[in-house]
Write an enzyme that holds these catalytic residues in place. Structure first.
Site, PDB file in Angstrom:
ATOM      1  N   GLN A  81     -70.996  -0.713 -53.110  1.00  0.00           N
ATOM      2  CA  GLN A  81     -70.192   0.497 -53.357  1.00  0.00           C
ATOM      3  C   GLN A  81     -69.567   0.456 -54.761  1.00  0.00           C
ATOM      4  OE1 GLN A  81     -67.513   2.172 -50.298  1.00  0.00           O
ATOM      5  NE2 GLN A  81     -65.823   1.688 -51.687  1.00  0.00           N
TER       6      GLN A  81
ATOM      7  N   SER B  56     -58.653  14.422 -91.209  1.00  0.00           N
ATOM      8  CA  SER B  56     -57.621  13.399 -91.057  1.00  0.00           C
ATOM      9  C   SER B  56     -56.269  14.080 -90.922  1.00  0.00           C
ATOM     10  CB  SER B  56     -57.645  12.488 -92.285  1.00  0.00           C
ATOM     11  OG  SER B  56     -56.403  11.853 -92.430  1.00  0.00           O
TER      12      SER B  56
ATOM     13  N   THR C 249     -84.288  -2.239 -96.377  1.00  0.00           N
ATOM     14  CA  THR C 249     -84.270  -3.395 -95.479  1.00  0.00           C
ATOM     15  C   THR C 249     -83.006  -4.138 -95.865  1.00  0.00           C
ATOM     16  OG1 THR C 249     -85.506  -4.800 -96.999  1.00  0.00           O
ATOM     17  CG2 THR C 249     -86.813  -3.598 -95.379  1.00  0.00           C
ATOM     18  N   HIS C 250     -82.330  -4.713 -94.895  1.00  0.00           N
ATOM     19  CA  HIS C 250     -81.040  -5.392 -95.139  1.00  0.00           C
ATOM     20  C   HIS C 250     -80.018  -4.448 -95.789  1.00  0.00           C
ATOM     21  CE1 HIS C 250     -83.355  -9.138 -94.478  1.00  0.00           C
ATOM     22  NE2 HIS C 250     -84.274  -8.535 -95.227  1.00  0.00           N
TER      23      HIS C 250
ATOM     24  N   SER D 101     -64.418   5.140 -51.575  1.00  0.00           N
ATOM     25  CA  SER D 101     -65.377   5.493 -52.641  1.00  0.00           C
ATOM     26  C   SER D 101     -65.362   7.007 -52.857  1.00  0.00           C
ATOM     27  CB  SER D 101     -66.789   5.033 -52.271  1.00  0.00           C
ATOM     28  OG  SER D 101     -67.240   5.687 -51.101  1.00  0.00           O
TER      29      SER D 101
ATOM     30  N   ASN E  95     -75.705   2.887 -44.486  1.00  0.00           N
ATOM     31  CA  ASN E  95     -76.391   2.067 -45.494  1.00  0.00           C
ATOM     32  C   ASN E  95     -77.641   2.749 -46.048  1.00  0.00           C
ATOM     33  OD1 ASN E  95     -74.404   0.340 -44.763  1.00  0.00           O
ATOM     34  ND2 ASN E  95     -75.733  -1.182 -43.781  1.00  0.00           N
TER      35      ASN E  95
ATOM     36  N   TYR F 258     -77.157  -5.119 -46.694  1.00  0.00           N
ATOM     37  CA  TYR F 258     -76.063  -4.365 -47.325  1.00  0.00           C
ATOM     38  C   TYR F 258     -74.785  -5.185 -47.376  1.00  0.00           C
ATOM     39  CZ  TYR F 258     -72.536  -0.852 -48.328  1.00  0.00           C
ATOM     40  OH  TYR F 258     -71.501  -0.165 -48.907  1.00  0.00           O
TER      41      TYR F 258
ATOM     42  N   ASN G 228     -64.341  13.567 -91.343  1.00  0.00           N
ATOM     43  CA  ASN G 228     -64.768  12.323 -90.706  1.00  0.00           C
ATOM     44  C   ASN G 228     -65.870  12.552 -89.667  1.00  0.00           C
ATOM     45  OD1 ASN G 228     -62.787  10.937 -92.159  1.00  0.00           O
ATOM     46  ND2 ASN G 228     -61.242  11.378 -90.601  1.00  0.00           N
TER      47      ASN G 228
END
Ligand code: ARG
Length: 470
Positions: free
Chosen positions: A303, A258, A136-137, A6, A91, A298, A266
């Site tokens: 992990q 672009s 709305t919508h 880890s 732990n 545990y 963009n």
């Protein structure tokens, strides 16, 4: 990195681990579990490790805890360094470290969201009378103001801030002293490490303390809510900056061009923000799924949950910051917003309401009459309305209290908005009041974050002091 390692994710908890080691060792000495000479040798070894940084640790160990202990033993010898892990397990150690690192992340994110809300309300304060279409919508519905719209987002982000605070409170509790899960036969003092590490309390049950990652789930879930809100803001910024809307122009620093179409600007940052929502929602589902049906206490599965947490923290924070910058630097086009508000018969609701208030006919009937005008595409004058009402209810509205003046007023978007001054409505008087309320809430939220930080800093000063003393 090998399968069981880890180390990569543990970068986030390196500093926290050293703090935890120090607080634990000081407590062990105070409880006469280790002697003063060993305690101070360990503390100076830890200082050296901290100075050298995580990159000086041997990454062939499976995690930062083992690598750090191995390095300590290298520096001070096993007879001393080998005592640090008394009355503790990885732990409870790892769970404590994650909570310490996460609380910092939560506070930083709270700052970002706080900034975002204040930028939104500062912009709103300039647009109490900037008329725009409300949808709305995604269809023109009723006129509103930019202030009202921005305040809608502000309120959502304020709730996100509140959720982050709740997540913080549940994160800032100490599992330390739970050891593997069954606590320890050494006479440790859990309250002392709470104090030295700036936690609010211990997590009582030692098996619960090492087993739970619900604080992680709760935090990521508050990020998920935040990201959903951010993605809705991003989506609107994308729509509003299109030439179909033309309500805003994003600053160049938040846009890209672009590679083929030279005229293009963009909204890439907003698009990435919209997409990164998926990263966080994915993290939430990952952690929920990892924890689901895990037997107590545990298991190594836990992990695997942690990297999702850190990814979610980084993503949420950068998105909140980007959103703030975009809103702060964008230009608004009042003219285009006003022009768009003239389209789509958006004052139809107000016209129906005016008919009801002036003539006393039921709202549904007025809705029917105004709906017929909308369908016919005719301009709603008193004579057009009379003709329709004769057809529908066999009486003239003009003979029942409706005047041409009332119609003209109903069809004026700003007049419409000014009339909507009930609490939460778009009337300028009301949006001004709403801003005041939000400012107050921001002040309180900012104070809370300040107090949280103060407590952590005070604990860290105290820990430093006892360490130096030793
Ligand atoms: N690296 C481990 C984690 O993140 C630390 C705890 C390991 N505990 C154990 N019993 N193997 O969960």
């Amino acid at each position: 990195m090998f399968f069981t390692s880890s180390m990569e994710a543990d970068r986030k908890i390196f500093d926290a681990d050293i703090e935890v080691d120090k607080a634990h060792v000081v407590m062990l000495k105070e409880q006469d579990i280790i002697n003063a000479a060993d305690c101070s040798a360990i503390l100076s070894g830890l200082d050296k490790i901290k100075k050298d940084g995580i990159s000086a640790l041997d990454t062939s160990y499976e995690d930062v805890h083992i690598a750090l202990e191995a390095r300590l033993i290298e520096i001070v010898g096993e007879d001393t360094g080998g005592r640090m892990h008394s009355a503790r397990s990885r732990n409870d150690e790892v769970a404590t470290c994650i909570r310490i690192a996460l609380r910092e992340e939560l506070l930083n994110l709270m700052d970002e969201v706080h900034d975002l809300v204040s930028t939104l309300i500062e912009l709103a304060a300039k647009h109490h009378e900037t008329i725009m279409p409300g949808y709305t919508h995604t269809q023109h519905a009723q006129p509103t103001t930019l202030a009202h719209h921005l305040l809608a987002h502000s309120n959502a982000f304020l709730r996100d801030l509140e959720r982050l605070k709740r997540a913080y409170e549940r994160t800032n509790q100490s599992p330390l002293g739970a050891a593997a899960f069954a606590s320890t036969g050494f006479q440790i003092n859990r309250k002392r490490t709470v104090e030295l590490l700036g936690f609010d309390s211990i997590i009582e049950n030692s098996m619960d303390a090492v087993s739970t990652r619900d604080f992680m789930i709760e935090s990521i879930s508050s990020f998920a809510n935040l990201m959903t809100d951010l993605s809705r803001l991003a989506e609107e910024l994308i729509l509003w900056s299109s030439s179909e809307f033309g309500f805003i122009e994003l600053d160049d620093s938040y846009s890209s061009t672009s590679s083929i179409m030279p005229q293009k600007k963009n909204p890439d940052i907003a698009e990435l923000m919209r997409a990164k929502t998926g990263t966080i929602h994915g993290a939430l589902v990952s952690v929920l799924t990892i924890c689901k049906a895990l037997p107590y206490s545990y298991n190594r599965d836990l992990q695997e949950a942690t990297p999702h947490l850190w990814r979610a923290c980084d993503t949420a924070r950068s998105c909140a910051r980007m959103a703030e910058g975009m809103v702060r630097t964008m230009k608004t086009d009042k003219e285009n917003m006003r022009n768009a508000s003239g389209k789509g018969f958006m004052c139809a609701t107000e016209l129906a309401d005016t008919i009801v208030r002036n003539t006393g006919i039921p709202f549904r009937t007025a809705h029917h009459i105004v709906g017929s005008i909308a369908k016919s595409g005719k301009i709603p004058t008193i004579s057009v309305l009379d003709d329709l009402s004769m057809d529908i209810i066999h009486k003239k509205l003009s003979e029942n209290g409706l005047s041409e003046k009332a119609i003209v007023e109903a069809l004026d978007p700003l007049g419409n908005i000014k009339r909507r001054r009930v609490p939460g409505g778009p009337a300028p008087k009301e949006t001004k009041r709403q801003i005041k309320v939000i400012r107050k809430e921001l002040l309180i939220a900012g104070n809370d974050v300040g107090l949280f930080r103060k407590k952590i800093n005070a604990a860290s000063v105290k820990l430093d002091k006892v360490c130096k003393h030793d």
